[in-house]
Enzyme design. Structure first.
Site, mmCIF file in Angstrom:
data_model
loop_
_atom_site.group_PDB
_atom_site.id
_atom_site.type_symbol
_atom_site.label_atom_id
_atom_site.label_comp_id
_atom_site.label_asym_id
_atom_site.label_seq_id
_atom_site.Cartn_x
_atom_site.Cartn_y
_atom_site.Cartn_z
ATOM 1 N N ASN A 68 2.112 6.727 2.605
ATOM 2 C CA ASN A 68 2.602 7.954 1.978
ATOM 3 C C ASN A 68 4.049 8.251 2.355
ATOM 4 O O ASN A 68 4.525 7.822 3.406
ATOM 5 C CB ASN A 68 1.721 9.130 2.391
ATOM 6 C CG ASN A 68 0.278 8.939 1.979
ATOM 7 O OD1 ASN A 68 -0.407 8.058 2.496
ATOM 8 N ND2 ASN A 68 -0.192 9.754 1.057
ATOM 9 N N LYS A 86 1.786 10.724 -5.128
ATOM 10 C CA LYS A 86 1.796 11.845 -4.189
ATOM 11 C C LYS A 86 3.187 12.133 -3.638
ATOM 12 O O LYS A 86 3.430 13.205 -3.083
ATOM 13 C CB LYS A 86 0.884 11.538 -2.992
ATOM 14 C CG LYS A 86 -0.610 11.572 -3.239
ATOM 15 C CD LYS A 86 -1.347 11.416 -1.913
ATOM 16 C CE LYS A 86 -2.855 11.479 -2.085
ATOM 17 N NZ LYS A 86 -3.385 10.221 -2.628
ATOM 18 N N GLU A 95 -10.705 5.561 7.618
ATOM 19 C CA GLU A 95 -9.485 6.216 8.114
ATOM 20 C C GLU A 95 -9.900 7.383 9.003
ATOM 21 O O GLU A 95 -9.784 8.553 8.648
ATOM 22 C CB GLU A 95 -8.596 6.675 6.952
ATOM 23 C CG GLU A 95 -7.204 7.075 7.391
ATOM 24 C CD GLU A 95 -6.285 7.376 6.221
ATOM 25 O OE1 GLU A 95 -5.121 7.739 6.495
ATOM 26 O OE2 GLU A 95 -6.697 7.277 5.065
ATOM 27 N N HIS A 140 0.856 -1.192 0.000
ATOM 28 C CA HIS A 140 0.000 0.000 0.000
ATOM 29 C C HIS A 140 0.886 1.235 0.000
ATOM 30 O O HIS A 140 1.477 1.588 1.024
ATOM 31 C CB HIS A 140 -0.900 -0.029 1.242
ATOM 32 C CG HIS A 140 -1.887 1.101 1.335
ATOM 33 N ND1 HIS A 140 -3.242 0.895 1.405
ATOM 34 C CD2 HIS A 140 -1.706 2.441 1.401
ATOM 35 C CE1 HIS A 140 -3.860 2.064 1.519
ATOM 36 N NE2 HIS A 140 -2.941 3.021 1.510
#
Length: 436
Positions: free
Chosen positions: A330, A82, A232, A77
């Protein structure tokens, strides 16, 4: 490890006296390691034998002295599109709402093909240098962005073939799918440039069941897998995970389903949590926790110490035989200001945040074989016949492995030691807003 690069250029060479988890050795130590010799021949593992038990003749050897060798990593994941925009798009509040707004503004202003491709390439160089062999990324897919990012991803997938196996899933809010033409574009992008994976961000909306039914129906018709961002949130009323499980059971969905985050599950009362976990297990859903990003974002309030760690109920899920894993999420963007797609860092921090220890070895599959099963890729293993893809460390036990960042690790791919390091951030300076 003096002389490693000379030895590893040979077609046939030996890693002598490595600690390997669950190895076929006459005796395992208290942490589950066996001490073995690993014979590499023409890019594959030709033999794994208890240390000193086999005669490998004059084969060039690297004496590891009981240090740990790990299989390559699988990162289930990530958000490669980004990555590394924090310099030009810092999150002013550090929370989830601030991240959404900041990314949206940066995406509209700057995410052309050249920008996305350069940042994606930089991220893959990092992951490769640290030892990842397969990665799934989510690609923002709202408005015109999917038609920019999916072709960029497809080109990168071909460019990295044989080094990193790349997968992509579209990412959009579950309510966006009702916008005219949106799902037609998504279907075309996944069909043309994607990986046979359909996904969305789920949250409680009046038409949630209708949206899930449409996504499940499309995935079933196309024989695609599903990958959702789920709940989330710190709000216990964020309850879409159970609805996803119920939908999978009712529709007898035959594909793989991976769900990420599921933060609110940890905030629900014990009875409700147990019911949801049972449904997830019955539906055959896999769960990936993103410990670093969720601890960064969740329960963030200016001037107040966070009251919880932001992660899902991973131990309860695993106890119910749910396939569980951890991943990077991320990197250096408004959702997480740090990170480098280093799965050893993710594992090390996961141990601290989620208590993935006592025994440590029970969770070793969370960064390798478990995500490989969820992604339908070959699981990385140090075993006869497998590609010689492994990571040599300076640690001899788990506390040594997790106490230092292992920056001196040596990554071996296809039988050869990589002469590669994570790229300098200055490589991104040519992109708008990233020069320092």
């Amino acid at each position: 490890m003096t002389g490693l690069f000379r030895i590893a250029k040979a077609r046939r060479w030996l890693v002598a006296d490595a600690r390997v988890l669950g190895a076929d050795a006459p005796r395992l130590d208290a942490q589950g390691f066996g001490r073995v010799d690993i014979l590499v021949d023409d890019g594959r593992i030709a033999a794994v034998a208890p240390t000193g038990a086999a005669d490998f003749g004059e084969t060039p050897r690297l004496p590891l002295g009981g240090r740990i060798a790990l299989p390559a990593f699988v990162d289930a994941h990530t958000h490669l599109d980004k990555g590394h925009i924090w310099t030009r798009a810092p999150n002013p509040s550090g929370d989830f709402a601030g991240a959404l707004q900041t990314v949206l503004a940066d995406r509209k202003a700057r995410w052309g093909a050249e920008d996305v491709a350069a940042r994606l390439e930089f991220s893959l160089k990092c992951a490769y240098a640290y030892g990842s062999r397969a990665i799934r990324t989510h690609l923002d897919s709202q408005g015109p962005q999917s038609e920019i990012s999916f072709p960029v991803f497809a080109a990168a997938r071909e460019r990295w073939r044989g080094r990193i196996e790349l997968q992509a899933s579209p990412l959009f809010g579950v309510d966006v799918m009702f916008e005219p033409g949106h799902m037609e574009t998504i279907e075309r992008m996944v069909e043309t440039h994607g990986s046979g994976i359909l996904g969305a961000v789920t949250y409680v909306i009046p038409r949630l069941q209708e949206a899930l039914d449409a996504l499940f129906a499309l995935a079933a018709r196309k024989q695609w897998d599903l990958d959702f961002h789920v709940d989330e949130s710190a709000d216990p009323a964020a309850r879409t995970l159970g609805v996803i499980a119920e939908t999978a059971i009712a529709r007898n969905f035959g594909g793989k389903i991976l769900v990420g985050h599921c933060c609110s599950l940890a905030r629900q009362d014990d009875g409700e949590r147990a019911e949801v976990v049972e449904k997830v297990a019955r539906a055959g859903i896999s769960v990936v926790s993103l410990p670093m990003c969720n601890m960064f974002l969740q329960d963030r309030h200016a001037g107040r110490t966070p009251r919880w760690r932001g992660v899902t109920a991973l131990h309860e899920l695993r106890a119910a035989n749910v396939e569980t894993m951890i991943a990077s999420d991320n990197t250096r963007d408004p959702f997480y200001a740090y990170g480098d797609l280093d799965m050893l860092e993710v594992w090390r921090e996961g141990v601290r945040i989620l208590h993935l220890d006592y025994p440590y070895g029970r969770w070793a599959d969370a960064v390798g074989t478990a995500p490989a099963r969820a992604l339908r890729v070959d699981p990385p293993r140090i075993a006869v016949g497998e590609p010689a893809d492994f990571i040599l460390t300076a640690a001899r036990e788990f506390t040594e492995l997790f106490s230092r960042p292992q920056i001196d690790r040596v990554v071996v791919r296809n039988g050869a030691a990589l002469d590669a390091a994570a790229p300098p951030y200055s490589e991104l300076d040519a992109l708008e807003g990233l020069a320092r």
